[in-house]
Motif scaffolding. Structure first.
Motif, PDB file in Angstrom:
ATOM      1  N   ILE A   1      -0.154 -11.374 -28.255  1.00  0.00           N
ATOM      2  CA  ILE A   1       0.845 -10.836 -29.173  1.00  0.00           C
ATOM      3  C   ILE A   1       0.161 -10.163 -30.356  1.00  0.00           C
ATOM      4  CG2 ILE A   1       2.648 -11.467 -30.830  1.00  0.00           C
ATOM      5  CD1 ILE A   1       3.560 -13.604 -28.833  1.00  0.00           C
TER       6      ILE A   1
ATOM      7  N   VAL B   1      -2.537 -22.279 -23.454  1.00  0.00           N
ATOM      8  CA  VAL B   1      -1.441 -21.349 -23.185  1.00  0.00           C
ATOM      9  C   VAL B   1      -0.913 -20.731 -24.479  1.00  0.00           C
ATOM     10  CG1 VAL B   1       0.921 -21.167 -22.319  1.00  0.00           C
ATOM     11  CG2 VAL B   1      -0.774 -22.501 -21.050  1.00  0.00           C
TER      12      VAL B   1
ATOM     13  N   LEU C   1       6.554  -7.938 -24.009  1.00  0.00           N
ATOM     14  CA  LEU C   1       5.435  -8.069 -24.950  1.00  0.00           C
ATOM     15  C   LEU C   1       5.765  -7.369 -26.267  1.00  0.00           C
ATOM     16  CD1 LEU C   1       2.597  -8.978 -25.622  1.00  0.00           C
ATOM     17  CD2 LEU C   1       1.709  -6.976 -24.415  1.00  0.00           C
TER      18      LEU C   1
ATOM     19  N   TYR D   1       1.528 -14.009 -18.683  1.00  0.00           N
ATOM     20  CA  TYR D   1       2.154 -14.505 -19.909  1.00  0.00           C
ATOM     21  C   TYR D   1       3.420 -13.729 -20.272  1.00  0.00           C
ATOM     22  CZ  TYR D   1      -1.782 -17.544 -20.859  1.00  0.00           C
ATOM     23  OH  TYR D   1      -2.727 -18.555 -20.776  1.00  0.00           O
ATOM     24  N   PHE D   2       3.502 -12.489 -19.800  1.00  0.00           N
ATOM     25  CA  PHE D   2       4.662 -11.656 -20.098  1.00  0.00           C
ATOM     26  C   PHE D   2       5.133 -10.983 -18.814  1.00  0.00           C
ATOM     27  CE2 PHE D   2       2.189 -12.058 -23.959  1.00  0.00           C
ATOM     28  CZ  PHE D   2       3.154 -12.474 -24.868  1.00  0.00           C
TER      29      PHE D   2
ATOM     30  N   ALA E   1       8.084  -9.524 -28.240  1.00  0.00           N
ATOM     31  CA  ALA E   1       7.364 -10.663 -28.810  1.00  0.00           C
ATOM     32  C   ALA E   1       6.544 -10.225 -30.026  1.00  0.00           C
ATOM     33  CB  ALA E   1       6.449 -11.290 -27.754  1.00  0.00           C
TER      34      ALA E   1
ATOM     35  N   ARG F   1      -3.551 -18.360 -26.049  1.00  0.00           N
ATOM     36  CA  ARG F   1      -3.695 -17.100 -25.318  1.00  0.00           C
ATOM     37  C   ARG F   1      -2.490 -16.192 -25.560  1.00  0.00           C
ATOM     38  NH1 ARG F   1      -7.774 -14.368 -23.836  1.00  0.00           N
ATOM     39  NH2 ARG F   1      -8.682 -16.128 -22.715  1.00  0.00           N
ATOM     40  N   ARG F   2      -1.312 -16.773 -25.540  1.00  0.00           N
ATOM     41  CA  ARG F   2      -0.105 -15.978 -25.779  1.00  0.00           C
ATOM     42  C   ARG F   2      -0.140 -15.375 -27.186  1.00  0.00           C
ATOM     43  NH1 ARG F   2       5.314 -15.961 -27.284  1.00  0.00           N
ATOM     44  NH2 ARG F   2       6.679 -14.995 -25.737  1.00  0.00           N
TER      45      ARG F   2
END
Length: 240
Positions: free
Chosen positions: A22, A14, A64, A56-57, A67, A17-18
Motif C-alpha cells: 500500500i 501478512v 490496491l 494480497y490484492f 487501499a 507485506r500488505r
C-alpha cells in the motif's frame, strides 16, 4: 533462504507485506495519475513479483488503489487533528501546514483524486473523499466550540473546506505558487473573513466570531488583517 528477496518476503508477515504494498502504491499514485500506474510498476517498486501483489490484492489495481486512497485519507484526516488551545488562527495555520504539505507531497494523486474523471474513480473512492471532508468539518466545528451548529455555521465551514481544496488544486496548476506560507496565511485570512461576514447575518456565528476574536492577540494574524483592511474601508466611507 538464498536470495535477499526471498529473505525479505519470509520475514514480512501478512499485515506488514500488505502495508508495504500500500505504501509503495501510494508513493506511485502520489506523482502519477492512476491510469499511468500498473501492477507491474508497483511490484517493481516493492521488489516483489506481480503474482504476489495479486495474492494480497486479488481485485487488481482498483483494489490496491482504493487501499492506497484509504491510507491517504487516514493521513489527511489526521491533518485536521489539533489541540484545542491557543488562538483559533494559530490552530488553523498548524492544520493548513500539514494539509498543504500533504498536497505538495502527493501532487498528481491529489489533483486526480479531487478533479475526478479518473477510470479508477468509483462510488467507493468518492465516499472515502467525502468522509475526509466530513471529518474536516467536524474538527473545525470542534475548534469553534459549537456543540449544535446551525445551518449557516455548517455551511460556512463546509464552504471554507471546499475553498481549501480548490485553492490547493489551483496552487498545483500554478506551478506551486505562491509559496506555501503565503497560501496558508491567505486561507487563514479567508476563514476569518467568512466568519465575520457570516456572523453579520447570523447570531450564532456572531457569538462564535466574538469568542474567537477575543482570544486573538493584537500582533497576531487577525490584528494584521484588520490593519490591512481598515484603509480599504476608510476609502469606502461613503457607503456608511
Amino acid at each position: 533462504m538464498t536470495g535477499s528477496g526471498t529473505t525479505s518476503y519470509r520475514r514480512l508477515g501478512v499485515a506488514e507485506r500488505r502495508a508495504q504494498l500500500i505504501a509503495t502504491a501510494l508513493r506511485l499514485f502520489a506523482h502519477r495519475v492512476p491510469e499511468d500506474v500498473s501492477l507491474d510498476d508497483v511490484a517493481a517498486a516493492a521488489k516483489v513479483s506481480r503474482p504476489l501483489v495479486y495474492r494480497y490484492f486479488p481485485g487488481g489495481k482498483q483494489q490496491l488503489y482504493e487501499a492506497a486512497l484509504r491510507s491517504a485519507a487516514d493521513e489527511l484526516e489526521l491533518c485536521f487533528a489539533e489541540p484545542e488551545t491557543g488562538p483559533l488562527t494559530g490552530r488553523l495555520a498548524a492544520v493548513l501546514d500539514r494539509y498543504l504539505a500533504f498536497v505538495d507531497e502527493h501532487d498528481a494523486g491529489f489533483a486526480a483524486l479531487l478533479q475526478g474523471g479518473s477510470v479508477a474513480e468509483t462510488s467507493r473512492t468518492g465516499a472515502i473523499v467525502d468522509e475526509v471532508r466530513r471529518a474536516a468539518v467536524a474538527q473545525i466545528l470542534k475548534h469553534l466550540s459549537v456543540a449544535e451548529p446551525g445551518v449557516r455555521l455548517r455551511t460556512m465551514v463546509r464552504t471554507w473546506i471546499t475553498a481549501v481544496e480548490a485553492a490547493s488544486l489551483i496552487w498545483l496548476d500554478e506551478g506551486k505558487q505562491p509559496p506555501l506560507g503565503e497560501l496558508r496565511d491567505w486561507l487563514v485570512d479567508h476563514f476569518v473573513a467568512l466568519l465575520l461576514t457570516t456572523g453579520a447575518g447570523d447570531p450564532q456565528v456572531a457569538a462564535v466570531a466574538r469568542a474567537a476574536l477575543a482570544r486573538e492577540p493584537a500582533d497576531g494574524p487577525v490584528g494584521d488583517l484588520a490593519r490591512r483592511v481598515l484603509p480599504l474601508l476608510e476609502d469606502a466611507g461613503h457607503l456608511l
